[in-house]
Design an enzyme around this catalytic site. Structure first.
Site, PDB file in Angstrom:
ATOM      1  N   HIS A   1       8.293  65.582  -7.978  1.00 42.49           N
ATOM      2  CA  HIS A   1       6.961  66.125  -7.748  1.00 42.49           C
ATOM      3  C   HIS A   1       6.766  66.570  -6.299  1.00 42.49           C
ATOM      4  O   HIS A   1       6.186  67.630  -6.029  1.00 42.49           O
ATOM      5  CB  HIS A   1       5.921  65.059  -8.142  1.00 42.49           C
ATOM      6  CG  HIS A   1       4.513  65.424  -7.802  1.00 42.49           C
ATOM      7  ND1 HIS A   1       3.854  64.898  -6.706  1.00 42.49           N
ATOM      8  CD2 HIS A   1       3.640  66.270  -8.399  1.00 42.49           C
ATOM      9  CE1 HIS A   1       2.634  65.406  -6.659  1.00 42.49           C
ATOM     10  NE2 HIS A   1       2.476  66.226  -7.667  1.00 42.49           N
TER      11      HIS A   1
ATOM     12  N   GLU B   1       8.403  69.854  -5.837  1.00 44.32           N
ATOM     13  CA  GLU B   1       7.604  70.941  -6.430  1.00 44.32           C
ATOM     14  C   GLU B   1       6.542  71.410  -5.414  1.00 44.32           C
ATOM     15  O   GLU B   1       6.358  72.604  -5.213  1.00 44.32           O
ATOM     16  CB  GLU B   1       6.944  70.430  -7.722  1.00 44.32           C
ATOM     17  CG  GLU B   1       5.940  71.389  -8.338  1.00 44.32           C
ATOM     18  CD  GLU B   1       4.675  70.643  -8.764  1.00 44.32           C
ATOM     19  OE1 GLU B   1       4.765  69.654  -9.515  1.00 44.32           O
ATOM     20  OE2 GLU B   1       3.585  71.046  -8.304  1.00 44.32           O
ATOM     21  N   HIS B   2       5.877  70.454  -4.745  1.00 48.05           N
ATOM     22  CA  HIS B   2       4.912  70.820  -3.694  1.00 48.05           C
ATOM     23  C   HIS B   2       5.583  71.572  -2.546  1.00 48.05           C
ATOM     24  O   HIS B   2       5.110  72.602  -2.088  1.00 48.05           O
ATOM     25  CB  HIS B   2       4.285  69.546  -3.094  1.00 48.05           C
ATOM     26  CG  HIS B   2       3.063  69.069  -3.805  1.00 48.05           C
ATOM     27  ND1 HIS B   2       1.828  69.035  -3.208  1.00 48.05           N
ATOM     28  CD2 HIS B   2       2.891  68.595  -5.049  1.00 48.05           C
ATOM     29  CE1 HIS B   2       0.932  68.550  -4.064  1.00 48.05           C
ATOM     30  NE2 HIS B   2       1.552  68.263  -5.193  1.00 48.05           N
TER      31      HIS B   2
ATOM     32  N   GLU C   1      -3.368  63.359  -3.146  1.00 45.75           N
ATOM     33  CA  GLU C   1      -3.349  63.506  -4.606  1.00 45.75           C
ATOM     34  C   GLU C   1      -3.245  62.135  -5.280  1.00 45.75           C
ATOM     35  O   GLU C   1      -3.948  61.845  -6.256  1.00 45.75           O
ATOM     36  CB  GLU C   1      -2.167  64.397  -5.017  1.00 45.75           C
ATOM     37  CG  GLU C   1      -2.116  64.700  -6.510  1.00 45.75           C
ATOM     38  CD  GLU C   1      -0.968  65.642  -6.883  1.00 45.75           C
ATOM     39  OE1 GLU C   1      -0.196  66.057  -5.988  1.00 45.75           O
ATOM     40  OE2 GLU C   1      -0.847  65.958  -8.086  1.00 45.75           O
TER      41      GLU C   1
END
Lengths: 430, 430
Positions: free
Chosen positions: A48, A51-52, A128
């Site tokens: 993840h 991905e950022h 997040e």
């Protein structure tokens, strides 16, 4: 539907959608959070985080330019990471498909992953995670997964933990990218007002000599058996000062593509898949116990999870748990009625057709089917035929099998510990 | 697009969407939570409660049968209530449009509103309110509205409060229904693979002699001026043990259909409407201060609200507030650049077109335009022409006007009171 396998193994699948003025472009990579466990002990959350980070700039484009190029044409550019897949996608007008393919491929292939951007994006990911930690339903889902899956690589949130993200090094992220983002494990899917030839041309241009780059070491995700939790591991409570009691309970179930998958779709639909479902009728309509109640079936490559969720007033948790216990036992003993079987076929038919009307949904179907291989039905016709072939006996057999396993339950709410919970709940998670 | 006004005043608007295999059917009523204030002091939440209650059964159908009829064809049946409108809708395959029209109209016209169902649904609505109270962003939005709108009827959550819903009587709900659900204030909108004639036939059949029922007393929603908050009313903090500090700040802005509406769309887009926007770039990309940051412009019949939201770590709230202050001041002083103007035109064009691809979105456009009268553009072509006509000077003038008003700010987070907040925040809300 048209399909080409390019040298190096990248698969390109496209579907021309008559009448559409848009297109959805998705670059899918066969990697997710579960693959971190075998990779490096310090990498939880790396899929993840990566991905950022890839959006922070490429050799050809700054982060600002990436954002400006898509905003200027009113396109939507984003990405998501699941436990087994990562997808970078754009939804654009049909005139802008070549740009969308170019930007999506550039981001995935050529991310700079600069050290200072790792630090900036670390804070964004921590923000997040903090937002997620404020949502009792997210916490509940994590607790439930931890209980049911234990040490299985599918356990643990995709975003990682505050600790793992704080510790994450650029080196681990970059190695994760190099190891997993290879053409042979990637799929470029496009649905909309496009031709296969024009998409192929744009992909070949965008990949260039990267088409045959990366390592195709014949990597295959290992299957991992799930260990059925012991009684002591089948009930967990997180004491939170919430307005409601949030409950999730369920059992390990079918992997994706299991021959009984469609029987499970029917089972979950009848149990808690719509407003006419047993749980909605018994929990909400007849008793007014909860606003939100549903069931869900999720399939992974080596196992699945069937679960139900209820959010209710803390003083009504016992009543709600009693209804859940009765409904699960009833399904295990008698399966579904003929009326329910017929209704659920119609319901699934409608959901499939209505759910595939927009180009992003069709792109996702194409991309997921290609990644998951023979496990998914080839097309809508096959999907509907499989549903129509399900019999009452299929559903009854499956229900008896699934609910023969002890049920696992997680609770988030104002309860100091499990002894605080109503008896009915302790009896469900038995 | 085709339009018929039936005797009694019900407006029927339809749009045939080439290529669609589905249709969306919506029955819109020109009433929302703001209309409770002039109706009865004990009715806060009545519009939303009524929306729930109508699904509990009609003279012809039980709640279970309503659910079963739509589930059996895979349709989606639901409703929503806003501050000024209520909509009951179904999304179905094109073969099931007549059924969808019949069920939606039956629910709206013939709800029994049985006393025992009022009690059951009261608990469901209380459960919905409890779930909302667990979400810091929902609480923040309510606090901000209360500050900015004060005694204006638009203030207050649509769902009402725990107190008002607990007290709500069947009589108030039934009177609210009788007073506001009249054909002359209703619109039946359908978009998809349909003909206007077949929809008309289904509507006339479903309404029967109710077509001319109800009271058309020439009701017009009164405009209410907003009172600009005093300095003491411009900053509020709610002490919650959240992981993040949640901030919303903004100013009163344009009513729907104001001639400067499209200039405001451009302004909000440049400020915080996408990943290339000033706030996203300055707050998230350049400084990693937050995962979620955006601006939004909402228009009502007599006023509007322009606001921005940021969720960040509590120890970074001062920095984030400083950036907000600088960005608002910069916009007020210099407006937007030519590059930004051009990019936001493209962005809005893409968002409009991509946002109108599915039949539910088109149905909503039809229904809202009919309810809001001349305020909305006639169609996509007119909407895009209005956006293209916006000049840099228009945006600069508007920004100067809007941000000449003092800014109001609400905060939810771990702060005992306003004195606990960083100076930068107190300086924004001046």
């Amino acid at each position: 539907m048209a399909r080409t396998v390019l040298p190096g193994g990248l698969r390109v699948v496209t579907e021309h959608v008559p009448g559409a003025r848009s297109a959805a472009v998705g670059l899918w990579v066969d990697v997710g959070s579960r693959d971190e466990q075998g990779f490096d002990p310090s990498s939880r959350g790396a899929a993840h985080f990566l991905e950022h980070l890839l959006f922070k700039g490429t050799a050809r484009r700054s982060a600002r330019r990436i954002a400006e190029e898509l905003d200027a044409v009113g396109g939507d550019l984003n990405a998501f990471t699941t436990k087994e897949q990562t997808c970078f996608y754009a939804h654009v007008l049909d005139t802008d498909v070549a740009l969308a393919v170019d930007v999506v491929c550039d981001v995935v292939l050529n991310g700079v992953m600069a050290a200072e951007d790792v630090e900036l994006e670390r804070d964004v990911v921590l923000s997040e995670i903090a937002g997620r930690d404020e949502d009792p339903e997210d916490l509940l889902a994590d607790d439930f997964d931890d209980l049911l899956l234990g040490e299985h690589p599918l356990a643990g949130p995709v975003v990682g933990s505050e600790e793992s993200v704080t510790e994450m090094s650029r080196d681990v992220i970059a190695r994760f990218h190099a190891a997993h983002y290879v053409p042979s494990r990637s799929v470029l899917a496009v649905a909309g007002n496009v031709t296969h030839a024009s998409v192929l041309e744009a992909v070949v241009e965008a990949f260039g000599d990267r088409l045959t780059g990366g390592i195709d070491d014949g990597w295959v995700r290992p299957d991992t058996a799930v260990v059925v939790p012991t009684p002591a591991q089948r009930l967990a409570v997180r004491d939170e000062d919430t307005e409601q009691a949030h409950v999730m309970l369920g059992v390990p179930s079918l992997r994706r593509g299991d021959p009984r998958w469609e029987a499970q779709l029917v089972l979950s639909t009848v149990l808690g898949g719509g407003t006419s479902s047993r749980l909605f009728q018994e929990i909400r309509e007849s008793r007014g116990l909860a606003y939100s109640v549903y069931s869900a079936a999720t399939g992974y490559s080596d196992l699945g999870v069937l679960n139900v969720y209820v959010g209710c007033a803390p003083d009504r948790l016992g009543t709600a748990a009693g209804v859940l216990r009765t409904q699960l036992a009833e399904l295990a003993r008698h399966g579904v009625t003929d009326d329910e079987l017929v209704r659920s076929r119609g319901q699934l038919r409608g959901e499939y057709v209505l759910g595939l009307e927009d180009t992003p949904s069709r792109m996702s179907w194409l991309g997921r089917r290609e990644l998951e291989g023979a496990r998914l039905p080839l097309d809508l016709t096959e999907a509907l035929a499989r549903v129509d072939a399900v019999t009452s006996a299929d559903v009854a057999d499956l229900a008896a099998d699934l609910f023969d396993t002890p049920v696992t339950a997680a609770v988030v709410g104002p309860y100091a510990d499990a002894d605080d919970l109503p008896d009915e709940l302790r009896e469900v998670a038995g």
